[in-house]
Design a protein around this motif. Structure first.
Motif, PDB file in Angstrom:
ATOM      1  N   GLU A 103       0.813  -1.221   0.000  1.00  0.00           N
ATOM      2  CA  GLU A 103       0.000   0.000   0.000  1.00  0.00           C
ATOM      3  C   GLU A 103       0.842   1.263   0.000  1.00  0.00           C
ATOM      4  O   GLU A 103       0.543   2.230  -0.707  1.00  0.00           O
ATOM      5  N   GLU A 104       1.903   1.280   0.783  1.00  0.00           N
ATOM      6  CA  GLU A 104       2.703   2.503   0.924  1.00  0.00           C
ATOM      7  C   GLU A 104       4.131   2.149   1.303  1.00  0.00           C
ATOM      8  O   GLU A 104       4.374   1.242   2.106  1.00  0.00           O
ATOM      9  N   ILE A 105       5.069   2.849   0.711  1.00  0.00           N
ATOM     10  CA  ILE A 105       6.475   2.735   1.100  1.00  0.00           C
ATOM     11  C   ILE A 105       7.107   4.107   0.961  1.00  0.00           C
ATOM     12  O   ILE A 105       6.846   4.825  -0.014  1.00  0.00           O
ATOM     13  N   ALA A 106       7.902   4.495   1.952  1.00  0.00           N
ATOM     14  CA  ALA A 106       8.560   5.802   1.894  1.00  0.00           C
ATOM     15  C   ALA A 106       9.849   5.752   2.699  1.00  0.00           C
ATOM     16  O   ALA A 106       9.925   5.111   3.743  1.00  0.00           O
ATOM     17  N   ILE A 107      10.861   6.433   2.194  1.00  0.00           N
ATOM     18  CA  ILE A 107      12.166   6.519   2.835  1.00  0.00           C
ATOM     19  C   ILE A 107      12.467   7.995   3.095  1.00  0.00           C
ATOM     20  O   ILE A 107      12.141   8.862   2.267  1.00  0.00           O
ATOM     21  N   LEU A 108      13.078   8.287   4.241  1.00  0.00           N
ATOM     22  CA  LEU A 108      13.463   9.663   4.532  1.00  0.00           C
ATOM     23  C   LEU A 108      14.314  10.231   3.389  1.00  0.00           C
ATOM     24  O   LEU A 108      15.137   9.524   2.803  1.00  0.00           O
TER      25      LEU A 108
END
Length: 296
Positions: free
Chosen positions: A228-233
């Motif tokens: 559904e969602e993936i995020a990296i700083l």
């Protein structure tokens, strides 16, 4: 066009279940199941369902929901033998006429861009595709087993919904962040090793939300894991962390007996699209977000 009530909802059930055979994203339902879920919505006018007929034969339907000043086309369907531009255009024009004298100011539709006649009808009536996202899939049942080691903590292990919320918002800086604290709490309660924060040297640097899609598994007779969602700083991007996180989830899916992995990406997000291609995801379908301002 005929507006349905509780007394004649069976017409919709028949057409919906025909659509379910063609579209794996539409679930087959019984009349009792529909009424249990939507009786109050129909009575309050929160949803409207209209049937299109031809020579006394029901040939299609449009299902609508309402939110303040917006009507949302939840589903629009025409039987195959009548699946043409005129049928779609008739239903779309009827929707506009039906609400033009109300407080409704716009109509929205999110749907697969796979019906040329429907797309032509949308464009001719004045709909604009505001954005497009792509469904991508990867077969994981044939993946070889791998020992992938990453440092992570599940949302359940962390347990602090406010911290998780703020961290997610920071990771998704510049993106469309639409989660609510209450939704984070629901994710925590799932106690899933598919929903976690990635760490590097004890520092949180990103997160992923994925799950076994039980609804699709039942409908498609296929075991689906959905990312559904993936995020990296921001400061840790383009260093391979996103690749490692997704590979880890695919490996978990493989070990859990999943057949395919599925995700969506916006067409304009070229970096993410290329990453998913590199991992082995293939483009399956295009989904458009269409919008029409009434009176224009």
């Amino acid at each position: 066009m005929e507006k349905l009530s509780l007394e004649n909802i069976e017409k919709y059930i028949v057409l919906n279940n025909e659509l379910a055979f063609e579209d794996p994203y539409v679930l087959k339902i019984t009349k009792d199941e529909f009424l249990e879920k939507h009786t109050q919505d129909l009575k309050l006018g929160c949803i409207d369902i209209f049937i299109l007929s031809n020579n006394k034969e029901d040939i299609g339907f449009v299902e609508l929901s309402k939110d303040v000043d917006t009507v949302i086309i939840e589903e629009i369907y025409v039987r195959k033998q009548y699946n043409n531009y005129n049928a779609y255009k008739s239903m779309l024009e009827f929707v506009h006429k039906c609400y033009c004298d109300s407080n409704i100011r716009r109509v929205k539709f999110i749907g697969v861009n796979d019906k040329a006649d429907l797309i032509e009808g949308l464009k001719d009536i004045g709909y604009r595709m505001e954005k497009e996202h792509i469904q991508m899939e990867k077969i994981i049942s044939k993946l070889s087993k791998r020992n992938l080691t990453i440092d992570y903590r599940t949302f359940y292990e962390i347990g602090d919904e406010k911290w998780i919320y703020n961290f997610m918002e920071k990771c998704m800086e510049g993106s469309n962040f639409s989660y609510k604290v209450e939704e984070i709490n629901e994710l925590i309660e799932k106690n899933s090793d598919l929903i976690f924060v990635l760490y590097e040297n004890n520092q949180p640097i990103g997160f992923i939300i994925s799950y076994i899609n039980e609804k699709r598994n039942k409908q498609q007779n296929m075991n689906v894991i959905y990312i559904e969602e993936i995020a990296i700083l921001k400061e840790f991007r383009n260093k391979g962390y996103g690749f490692r996180v997704i590979e880890s989830v695919l490996n978990k899916g493989k070990n859990s007996g999943m057949d395919i992995a599925r995700l969506h990406v916006y067409r304009h997000n070229e970096k993410a699209y290329r990453l998913y291609e590199k991992i082995g995801f293939n483009e399956i379908k295009s989904i458009g977000h269409w919008n029409k301002i009434l009176g224009i």
